[in-house]
Design a protein around this motif. Sequence first.
Motif, PDB file in Angstrom:
ATOM      1  N   GLN A 139       0.836  -1.208   0.000  1.00  0.00           N
ATOM      2  CA  GLN A 139       0.000   0.000   0.000  1.00  0.00           C
ATOM      3  C   GLN A 139       0.870   1.256   0.000  1.00  0.00           C
ATOM      4  N   GLN A 140       1.987   1.229   0.709  1.00  0.00           N
ATOM      5  CA  GLN A 140       2.887   2.371   0.699  1.00  0.00           C
ATOM      6  C   GLN A 140       3.520   2.554  -0.675  1.00  0.00           C
ATOM      7  N   MET A 141       3.863   1.458  -1.340  1.00  0.00           N
ATOM      8  CA  MET A 141       4.367   1.548  -2.711  1.00  0.00           C
ATOM      9  C   MET A 141       3.335   2.216  -3.606  1.00  0.00           C
ATOM     10  N   TRP A 142       2.069   1.817  -3.454  1.00  0.00           N
ATOM     11  CA  TRP A 142       1.016   2.399  -4.281  1.00  0.00           C
ATOM     12  C   TRP A 142       0.865   3.895  -3.998  1.00  0.00           C
ATOM     13  N   ARG A 143       0.882   4.274  -2.717  1.00  0.00           N
ATOM     14  CA  ARG A 143       0.730   5.689  -2.366  1.00  0.00           C
ATOM     15  C   ARG A 143       1.883   6.521  -2.915  1.00  0.00           C
ATOM     16  N   SER A 144       3.094   5.983  -2.848  1.00  0.00           N
ATOM     17  CA  SER A 144       4.253   6.687  -3.372  1.00  0.00           C
ATOM     18  C   SER A 144       4.128   6.891  -4.879  1.00  0.00           C
ATOM     19  N   ALA A 145       3.752   5.829  -5.586  1.00  0.00           N
ATOM     20  CA  ALA A 145       3.613   5.929  -7.040  1.00  0.00           C
ATOM     21  C   ALA A 145       2.463   6.853  -7.423  1.00  0.00           C
ATOM     22  N   ARG A 146       1.380   6.773  -6.689  1.00  0.00           N
ATOM     23  CA  ARG A 146       0.221   7.627  -6.971  1.00  0.00           C
ATOM     24  C   ARG A 146       0.577   9.102  -6.809  1.00  0.00           C
ATOM     25  N   ALA A 147       1.369   9.412  -5.794  1.00  0.00           N
ATOM     26  CA  ALA A 147       1.744  10.794  -5.534  1.00  0.00           C
ATOM     27  C   ALA A 147       2.737  11.323  -6.568  1.00  0.00           C
ATOM     28  N   GLY A 148       3.598  10.440  -7.071  1.00  0.00           N
ATOM     29  CA  GLY A 148       4.680  10.900  -7.932  1.00  0.00           C
ATOM     30  C   GLY A 148       4.406  10.888  -9.420  1.00  0.00           C
ATOM     31  N   LEU A 149       3.398  10.106  -9.841  1.00  0.00           N
ATOM     32  CA  LEU A 149       3.152   9.945 -11.281  1.00  0.00           C
ATOM     33  C   LEU A 149       2.016  10.853 -11.744  1.00  0.00           C
ATOM     34  N   LYS A 150       2.267  11.585 -12.807  1.00  0.00           N
ATOM     35  CA  LYS A 150       1.246  12.484 -13.351  1.00  0.00           C
ATOM     36  C   LYS A 150       0.647  11.969 -14.657  1.00  0.00           C
ATOM     37  N   ASP A 151       1.442  11.293 -15.465  1.00  0.00           N
ATOM     38  CA  ASP A 151       0.993  10.831 -16.781  1.00  0.00           C
ATOM     39  C   ASP A 151       0.767   9.327 -16.831  1.00  0.00           C
ATOM     40  N   HIS A 152       0.892   8.659 -15.694  1.00  0.00           N
ATOM     41  CA  HIS A 152       0.696   7.221 -15.597  1.00  0.00           C
ATOM     42  C   HIS A 152      -0.175   6.933 -14.377  1.00  0.00           C
ATOM     43  N   TYR A 153      -0.708   5.707 -14.319  1.00  0.00           N
ATOM     44  CA  TYR A 153      -1.487   5.325 -13.140  1.00  0.00           C
ATOM     45  C   TYR A 153      -0.956   4.003 -12.591  1.00  0.00           C
ATOM     46  N   PRO A 154      -0.733   3.926 -11.260  1.00  0.00           N
ATOM     47  CA  PRO A 154      -0.282   2.675 -10.652  1.00  0.00           C
ATOM     48  C   PRO A 154      -1.456   1.895 -10.070  1.00  0.00           C
ATOM     49  N   VAL A 155      -1.400   0.594 -10.173  1.00  0.00           N
ATOM     50  CA  VAL A 155      -2.408  -0.244  -9.522  1.00  0.00           C
ATOM     51  C   VAL A 155      -1.741  -1.551  -9.098  1.00  0.00           C
ATOM     52  N   LEU A 156      -2.077  -2.020  -7.910  1.00  0.00           N
ATOM     53  CA  LEU A 156      -1.572  -3.298  -7.423  1.00  0.00           C
ATOM     54  C   LEU A 156      -2.346  -4.435  -8.061  1.00  0.00           C
ATOM     55  N   VAL A 157      -1.693  -5.565  -8.270  1.00  0.00           N
ATOM     56  CA  VAL A 157      -2.363  -6.730  -8.849  1.00  0.00           C
ATOM     57  C   VAL A 157      -2.072  -7.972  -8.021  1.00  0.00           C
ATOM     58  N   ASN A 158      -3.045  -8.857  -7.991  1.00  0.00           N
ATOM     59  CA  ASN A 158      -2.914 -10.151  -7.321  1.00  0.00           C
ATOM     60  C   ASN A 158      -3.891 -11.109  -7.994  1.00  0.00           C
ATOM     61  N   PRO A 159      -3.368 -12.053  -8.785  1.00  0.00           N
ATOM     62  CA  PRO A 159      -1.972 -12.427  -9.021  1.00  0.00           C
ATOM     63  C   PRO A 159      -1.343 -11.627 -10.160  1.00  0.00           C
ATOM     64  N   SER A 160      -0.009 -11.677 -10.234  1.00  0.00           N
ATOM     65  CA  SER A 160       0.709 -10.890 -11.234  1.00  0.00           C
ATOM     66  C   SER A 160       0.562 -11.442 -12.646  1.00  0.00           C
ATOM     67  N   PHE A 161       0.214 -12.730 -12.785  1.00  0.00           N
ATOM     68  CA  PHE A 161       0.129 -13.292 -14.144  1.00  0.00           C
ATOM     69  C   PHE A 161      -1.022 -12.679 -14.952  1.00  0.00           C
ATOM     70  N   LEU A 162      -1.906 -11.939 -14.316  1.00  0.00           N
ATOM     71  CA  LEU A 162      -2.930 -11.218 -15.075  1.00  0.00           C
ATOM     72  C   LEU A 162      -2.291 -10.251 -16.069  1.00  0.00           C
ATOM     73  N   VAL A 163      -1.071  -9.817 -15.754  1.00  0.00           N
ATOM     74  CA  VAL A 163      -0.343  -8.903 -16.633  1.00  0.00           C
ATOM     75  C   VAL A 163       0.773  -9.614 -17.378  1.00  0.00           C
ATOM     76  N   THR A 164       1.503 -10.468 -16.698  1.00  0.00           N
ATOM     77  CA  THR A 164       2.705 -11.052 -17.294  1.00  0.00           C
ATOM     78  C   THR A 164       2.403 -12.177 -18.292  1.00  0.00           C
ATOM     79  N   ASP A 165       1.229 -12.799 -18.200  1.00  0.00           N
ATOM     80  CA  ASP A 165       0.871 -13.895 -19.108  1.00  0.00           C
ATOM     81  C   ASP A 165      -0.147 -13.397 -20.131  1.00  0.00           C
ATOM     82  N   PRO A 166       0.208 -13.340 -21.415  1.00  0.00           N
ATOM     83  CA  PRO A 166      -0.706 -12.824 -22.441  1.00  0.00           C
ATOM     84  C   PRO A 166      -2.038 -13.569 -22.522  1.00  0.00           C
TER      85      PRO A 166
END
Length: 231
Positions: A35-62
């Motif tokens: 959650q702290q990683m998400w808050r840090s990324a959310r605060a610092g990114l203006k042109d991108h959006y961060p979101v946590l995923v569980n499980p990661s293969f939703l993204v890594t496996d086509p």
Amino acid sequence: MQQILRAAGLESHRAEQYSIHDETVIVVDVTGDAQQMWRSARAGLKDHYPVLVNPSFLVTDPVFHHAVTPGELIAQAADFDVEGFLTRRPGSQMPGSHHRDPEILGTGDEGYYLDSYDVASFGEPEALVIVPRPEPWAAFAYIDGYAALMGEDSVVSTAAARRWYDRYGAIPVVIGLATGFAVSRPPTDPADAERLAAEHVGVAGLTAGTSVRGYARALTQLDHWTLYNRP
């Protein structure tokens, strides 16, 4: 990639780039407080959006990617009638539906447990994904969470998330087995809360944990949502 990670405050974390159709996302390994990683990324990114995923293969496996590109899904979502779609679905509890069931709707006096609507109970996120668009709802055009088992109708997730962002300031924090939102403007009107509860149940049928109207009462008190379903 390194410039984006520095802006997110995550330059010390291991990260890789993955293609989702014609666009690139950054997948950052979760170490420590997700959650702290998400808050840090959310605060610092203006042109991108961060979101946590569980499980990661939703993204890594086509295999788990949407059938169409993120751009196509976003374009489809812009004109998609979420309310009409959910009202017409079999078993819909939306106002105006012919399928409304008094037992599922309830009276509103049914019990609910505010502590049960916490996405953390479904497990720790495995990765933080940085998508190349700033709109929070657009994350659903890249990641197909289990919470909305819509199959080829995955445009529903993007369109519904956009609707909830506009109306309630809801932004996705975790997408996956269960999908969690942070909500800045919970509904205050009982009829509005009941419609929202029916929308949540229409998208992810096991979300309420009580009657639709009981869940609607909970929604007026929650600053976070957890949508959940299973096959």
